[in-house]
Scaffold this active site. Structure first.
Site, PDB file in Angstrom:
ATOM      1  CG  HIS A 477      93.265   0.232  68.070  1.00 47.48           C
ATOM      2  ND1 HIS A 477      94.213  -0.357  67.029  1.00 47.48           N
ATOM      3  CD2 HIS A 477      92.091   0.030  67.870  1.00 47.48           C
ATOM      4  CE1 HIS A 477      92.936  -0.613  66.246  1.00 47.48           C
ATOM      5  NE2 HIS A 477      91.810  -0.503  66.529  1.00 47.48           N
ATOM      6  N   PRO A 478      93.913   2.867  72.199  1.00 48.88           N
ATOM      7  CG  PRO A 478      92.713   4.403  73.540  1.00 48.88           C
ATOM      8  CD  PRO A 478      92.510   3.688  72.108  1.00 48.88           C
TER       9      PRO A 478
END
Length: 560
Positions: A477-478
Site C-alpha cells: 500500500h505505498p
C-alpha cells in the site's frame, strides 16, 4: 481506440494505465473532440493468471506483470530487504492485488481537508466512490450501482474463519456487515472486485468499450523516461513525454500531462525530469527544472505482521493444495461453477480494531487467511494452519523513493523506514498482544491453535519489537510520495496540479498526504474520479471563456 505506432499530439497524455489512468482515460475522452493518449510501460492484460483470483500468486514477482522492485535493507526489519510488487501491465496493480474493496474511514478524508485541501472531506468524496461503483446489493445511500467498478461478496467459506470472527466478537470487536460506511471498526468478510468469480481489474472496468472512441490512443510497452517541458514562459510548462518504444526513444506531445504511474513511478519520473530535490538532481547531473524537495518524500505503507497458528480439527488450504486430488477438486469447482478456493482473494476475513482503548478509531486492520507459508512465494506449510496478519493503519514512520540514475531501466531506491518511529513500535507490540488475546478466545479453543510465528517465547516489549522486525512485510500500500498540500514538501495542490509547473498533474496514490485506513486501490480510483471532474470543469469554463472572447472580438469588429 487506436494502437497505431504513429502518435498525433494529444490534448491530455496520461502516464500509467493503472486504476487512476484507466478511469481518467475513460472520463476525459467522453468529449469526442478531446484527444487522450494513455501510455503504459507494461503489456496487455491477457495473461490468464491475472483473471483467476488466486492467480496473484503467479503475477507477483513475475516480470510479465510486476515491476519486481525491492526495498533497501530495512533497519526496522532487522536488516531485511523486501520484495515490493507494483503492477506493470494494463490495469496496473489492480491486475495483481488482493481485490479487496475498501474505502478507509471518514476521518481519513476529513483530515486531508483539515490540512487545507478543499473538497477532499468525506462528504465530498463519498459521491465519487459511489459514481464508479457497481455494488452487488444495489444502490443505497452508501453504495452505487451501474458503475464500472464491480463489488461482490466472496464465493467460498471456511469454518476456521467463522470461528475467528466469533473470537473477535468475544474480544470486543463486533461483527458488522460493511466496512465501507465511514467507520470500519468491527469484523466482517471482505467484499471484492470480482465478477462471478473472476478478477475485475481497472482495464476491464474502464478501458473496455473505448475501442469505439477514435479520440483515444493506447500505447503499451512504452517505458517513460521523462516529462518534456517548454521553459520559455514564466514557469516551465509540460508539453509531452520522452518514452522508450521498441528499443528507441520517441517523444509524444500533449497540451497537458498527467502522471498516474503510482507512488513509486510518479516521483521517479518527476525526478528524472528535473523536478525534485535539488541535491539529488545535482548529484545525478540532471538539470533542475523545478526544485521540489517533497518529490519522493513522505512514503507511507502498511506493514503487516504475519502471525501463524497451527490448528487441529479444521480444514485449511494447506492440506487441500498439498495433494493432487485437492488441486483437481479446486480446479473442477472453479471451471464448473467459478467457486471454490481458486476464487479466493489473498485475505477473506477482515477486522478493524483499536490497538488500545484510548485510540480515537480503529488503527489496526486484520487480514485473516485459511492458509500459511514461511514467506510469500514459498510453498504452503504441510500442516493445517491460519494466518492472522495485522497492519498498523497510521504509521508515523516516513520513507523515501529516489532514483539511482538517469536511466529509467535502473530501479529506484525504495526506503520505507518501517518501525523507525517509537510510536510505530508501540503499536506493533500492542497489535501482537491483541492478536494473541483474540486467538485465546473460547471460540477458537476447539481448534487448539498453536502459535508458530513469531512463537510464544517472544513476550517482552523488546522481544516483540524484534519479532515484529522478523515477521513484518509490506502489504503493498505505498502512498504519499507526491503529496497534496501547500507546505514546502507538498508536490501538488488540491486540484492535483504540480506546484511550480504548468500543464502537469499527478493523479494516483502518491498524492495522499496521509495513508487511508485500509486497502488503497479504491481510494486511488476516487482520486482519479475527482481529478477527472475537476479537469472537465476547467475545460468547461475555458470553453465559456473562449466563446466570450470570440463574441467580444466580433462585437468590437462590428462596432468599428
Amino acid at each position: 481506440m487506436t494502437h497505431a505506432r504513429s502518435y498525433a499530439a494529444a490534448d491530455t497524455l496520461i502516464v500509467g494505465a493503472g486504476p487512476a489512468g484507466c478511469l481518467l482515460a475513460k472520463r476525459l475522452s467522453e468529449d469526442p473532440h478531446h484527444r487522450v493518449t494513455l501510455v503504459e510501460a507494461g503489456g496487455r492484460d491477457n495473461y490468464p493468471w491475472i483473471h483467476i483470483p488466486v492467480g496473484y500468486l503467479y503475477c507477483i514477482g513475475n516480470p510479465r506483470t510486476d515491476w519486481c522492485y525491492r526495498t533497501e535493507a530495512e533497519t526496522g526489519l532487522n536488516g531485511r530487504s523486501l520484495g515490493y510488487p507494483r503492477g506493470r501491465v494494463l490495469g496496473g496493480s489492480s491486475s495483481i492485488n488482493g481485490m479487496i474493496y475498501m474505502r478507509g474511514q471518514a476521518r481519513d478524508y476529513d483530515h486531508w481537508a483539515e490540512l487545507g485541501n478543499a473538497g477532499w472531506d468525506w462528504q465530498s468524496v463519498l459521491p465519487l466512490f459511489r459514481r464508479s461503483e457497481d455494488h452487488y446489493a444495489g444502490e443505497s445511500a452508501l453504495h452505487g450501482a451501474g458503475g464500472e467498478w464491480r463489488v461482490e461478496p466472496q464465493r467460498h467459506a471456511w469454518e476456521i474463519l467463522e470461528a475467528f470472527r466469533e473470537a473477535c466478537a468475544e474480544s470486543d470487536i463486533p461483527a458488522i456487515e460493511d466496512f465501507n460506511g465511514g467507520d470500519n471498526e468491527g469484523c466482517s468478510y471482505f467484499q471484492v472486485n470480482q465478477r462471478r468469480g473472476v478478477r475485475w481489474n481497472a482495464s476491464k472496468a474502464f478501458l473496455r468499450g473505448l475501442e469505439t472512441r477514435d479520440n483515444v490512443t493506447l500505447v503499451t510497452d512504452a517505458e517513460v523516461d521523462r516529462v518534456l517541458f517548454d521553459t520559455r514562459g514564466e514557469r516551465p510548462r509540460a508539453c509531452g513525454i520522452l518514452a522508450r518504444l521498441g528499443g528507441a526513444f520517441q517523444s509524444l506531445e500533449a497540451d497537458e500531462v498527467i502522471l498516474s504511474a503510482g507512488a513509486i513511478g510518479s516521483p521517479s519520473i518527476l525526478q528524472r525530469s528535473g523536478v525534485g530535490p535539488r541535491e539529488l538532481l545535482d548529484e545525478l547531473g540532471i538539470p533542475v527544472v523545478h526544485a521540489a524537495p517533497g518529490v519522493g518524500a513522505n512514503l507511507q505503507d502498511h506493514l503487516q505482521l504475519r502471525m501463524i497458528y497451527r490448528v487441529t480439527g479444521a480444514t485449511t488450504l494447506n492440506e487441500i493444495a498439498g495433494s493432487w486430488w485437492g488441486k483437481l477438486g479446486m480446479a473442477w469447482q472453479y471451471l464448473s461453477a467459478r467457486r471454490g478456493p481458486l476464487t479466493m482473494a489473498p485475505s477473506q476475513l477482515g477486522a478493524f480494531a483499536r490497538s488500545r482503548p484510548d485510540r480515537p478509531s480503529a488503527d489496526l486492520e486484520y487480514h485473516v487467511q485459511p492458509l500459511s507459508l514461511p514467506a510469500f512465494g514459498e510453498p504452503l506449510h504441510d500442516f493445517p494452519a491460519f494466518t492472522a496478519s495485522v497492519c498498523p493503519l497510521r504509521p508515523a514512520s516516513r520513507g523515501t523513493v529516489t532514483i539511482r540514475a538517469r536511466d529509467p531501466r535502473q530501479p529506484p531506491r525504495i526506503q520505507p523506514n518501517y518501525l523507525s518511529e517509537p510510536e510505530d513500535r508501540r503499536v506493533a507490540i500492542d497489535a501482537i498482544r491483541l492478536t494473541r488475546r483474540i486467538v485465546a478466545s473460547p471460540a477458537l479453543a476447539r481448534y487448539r491453535p498453536e502459535e508458530i510465528k513469531p512463537g510464544p517465547d517472544w513476550q517482552s516489549d523488546e522481544e516483540l519489537v524484534q519479532a515484529a522486525g522478523d515477521i513484518g512485510t509490506t502489504i503493498f500500500h505505498p502512498v504519499g510520495t507526491c503529496k497534496m498540500g501547500q507546505d514546502i514538501h507538498a508536490v501538488v495542490d488540491d486540484r492535483l496540479r504540480v506546484h511550480g509547473i504548468e500543464a502537469l498533474r499527478v493523479v494516483d496514490a502518491s498524492i495522499m498526504p496521509t495513508i487511508t485506513s485500509g486497502n488503497t486501490c479504491s481510494p486511488t480510483l476516487m482520486i482519479a474520479e475527482k481529478a477527472a471532474a475537476m479537469i472537465l470543469e476547467e475545460r468547461h469554463w475555458r470553453a465559456i471563456g473562449q466563446a466570450t472572447d470570440e463574441r467580444a472580438t466580433l462585437s468590437a469588429t462590428a462596432s468599428s
